[in-house]
Design an enzyme around this catalytic site. Sequence first.
Site, PDB file in Angstrom:
ATOM      1  N   ASP A  36     -46.451 -53.725  55.041  1.00 52.65           N
ATOM      2  CA  ASP A  36     -47.079 -52.401  55.063  1.00 52.65           C
ATOM      3  C   ASP A  36     -46.308 -51.417  54.180  1.00 52.65           C
ATOM      4  O   ASP A  36     -45.099 -51.242  54.320  1.00 52.65           O
ATOM      5  CB  ASP A  36     -47.104 -51.890  56.511  1.00 52.65           C
ATOM      6  CG  ASP A  36     -47.974 -50.667  56.694  1.00 52.65           C
ATOM      7  OD1 ASP A  36     -47.831 -49.713  55.909  1.00 52.65           O
ATOM      8  OD2 ASP A  36     -48.792 -50.660  57.618  1.00 52.65           O
ATOM      9  N   SER A  72     -51.555 -48.280  53.807  1.00 50.22           N
ATOM     10  CA  SER A  72     -51.911 -48.806  55.116  1.00 50.22           C
ATOM     11  C   SER A  72     -53.372 -48.510  55.441  1.00 50.22           C
ATOM     12  O   SER A  72     -54.265 -48.912  54.705  1.00 50.22           O
ATOM     13  CB  SER A  72     -50.954 -48.246  56.166  1.00 50.22           C
ATOM     14  OG  SER A  72     -51.031 -48.984  57.365  1.00 50.22           O
TER      15      SER A  72
END
Length: 763
Positions: free
Chosen positions: A208, A58
């Site tokens: 993600d 991320s």
Amino acid sequence: MRIAVLFISFSLIATIQLNAQSVGLVLSGGGAKGMAHIAVIRELEKNNIPIDYIAGTSIGAIVGGLYAAGYTPDEMEQLFKSDDFYFWSTGKIQREYQYYFKRPEPTPVWIQLRVAKKEEKLKVLPPTNIIPAGQMDFAFMELTAATNAACNYNFDNLMIPFFCVAADVNKSQPVILRDGDLGNAIRASMTVPLYFKAIEIDGNLLFDGGLLNNFPTREMKEIFKPDIIIGHKVANDSKEAEADDVMTQITNMVMRPTDFEIDPKDGILLETILKQMSLLDFQKIDEVIERGEQTAKASMDKIKSLISRRVSEEERQEKRNKFNVKKPQLFFQNIQVEGVSDPMQRKFIIQSIKHNYDVVSLSTLKTEYFKLIADQHLKSIQPLTRYNSESGYFDLHLKVDPEKRVDVSIGGNISTKPINQGFASFNYRTYNSRAYTLNSNLYFGRFYSSFKFGGRIDYPTLLPFYISGNVTLNRWDYFSSSTELFFEDVRPPYIIQDETNFRFEAGFPLGLHSKFYGGISYSGATDEYYQTDIFNKEDTPDRTTFNTFVSQAGIENSSLNYKQYATEGAHRYLNAKYVIGTEKHQPGSTAEVRGIAEENHHFFQIQAHSLRYFGITNKITLGTHMEGVLSNKDLFRNYKSGMLSAPGFTPTPHSKSLFISHFHASNYIAGGLNVIYNFSPDMHLRVEGYGFVPINEIIENEDLSASRTTDFFYNYYLQGMASLVYQTGIGPVSLSLNYYDKENTNFYLTLNFGYILFNRRGL
């Protein structure tokens, strides 16, 4: 002697092993808190601690990927603080890239729902992402295209070998990304569900990586096998959700627990705790970086005791320079389009970027790219590049996601005043060598109701142009009220305006922010009104019809950042009309004259408008608003009917919901200033003040007829507003105090959510 030789040999081996000590850096996800990673890397560099491998998830993938690509900590910090980062992290388009020609007429839309046919059934598809992807997709391409060429699309060949983690949506498995397009890999790793649209890589739909693995220390050991791992954690541990805390409940369900521990024999874990921060609080970068710096400094002695090897600033910079010199300049030649079945639309997209040029620069590509994503027929365009070593230029691959043919939108305005309204619209799109759009909408409410149906055809010629036609039915019910500031006793309507108009228009762009347009329209307007403020239920209103044919031409320019309560950009127009019409008046019971009267009118009308915002400081914005109308229009049968057919000055949202005779005139000049204090990009306080000056003002005679003053400037009228505004993403919330220079009520306190917008009138 042998003992001495053996001792020296062991010493040399130990020294070589110490000098060969390799270090891997692992960076966790955590949204805006991950900017603390920059400070940790900067402190490691200051203390000459080596970073031989890097991995992240991320925000950790963004920072780690950029560092591996040759960006310094200072360059990354400046990037996160830049206006460019704000735009691509919010999906908003910079003013210099907003393409006004493709922008539809403003409506009070809150949310758009797409309709698609799946498995022989029509399904309504909710929005897949809050933040539009266009800005971010282009930004990652711009940041990493040259890096991809320098490493030959293998992340082991970056300045520092790198990998990141994404989550496979369908298989519910973590995916390690070590090669391919670096920007696309980072983009996949940080694609938070609901906020951003999922990315497809090698046929897999990715989100993600923090959903499944937010701290890839085990993968670092398996892939790069470093002697020492330095891990930096900024993610909060999951907390127990309460019964009414839906977001925490969802987060706990979709995010698997992550092991943030690092065995002391493998390395060291650093942790920066930042509890009072949301996922997108990037404006707090200074505070976050300071906390990250404190974390690194507090653990530096222990890091130095674990890692004896040092890398000097000169060695590190030489390595960075050797890698950066491999990066070619961004020029684009061959263009391919994927996702569009119509060959003419494919050709149009390619020609829109290349025009007649063989090679396209980055600046030209950026301008034309944002023109394309402004097209309502295209949902998104993801630009991917591949360096062509033979030509020395980049090949551009555009992954186009066409907009669904049908969508339904809902919106409106919720208010503490009697101006609540609902809104729904329906759009149908198709493409066959040119773009076709059919649209209809419906407003419903006590104050305003309307129905519109029409269409637009866009022609993708060398100079693009459009033709459009619409039929619109409008109705306004203006209410009289008591004079209390906070509470209103709303009485029956004292003015009702009904209008049916047919409009035909054509136009073409003038640069990026402007367009030229011209057209004709027919308007059949009927006004019912009382000529006095004192009337009974038994009284009948006057009735005036004004049927007109209008031909017009104009130039319009707009780069405002919001449909209402804008804080930057500009909106200007110059419009000229020629009107031919017939006025018919039927007196009511309160009229001073009797008998039906009919009169023909023909006149010219020129209207000019300029609204501009200037940034004075980071927090303060100044706006200027100027407007004027010139016309040779004759007087109408009575004062009230003349005012109802005259242009009005309504600079604030609330003023559009009132009919105030003082701010209507056939000829006038008006203007004012806005002072805005920006608490954040989405919240501000604005104070606005305006003056309205009629030219040869029309005044009401004792018999309720109208006459003009001989004085050029006979009077002036003031209005103003102070408003606290928060832009929610689907519409503004505003608390406003409005002032009007008029009889009876002067102040109005309103709380609104949504937009006070209407369909266009014929005249």
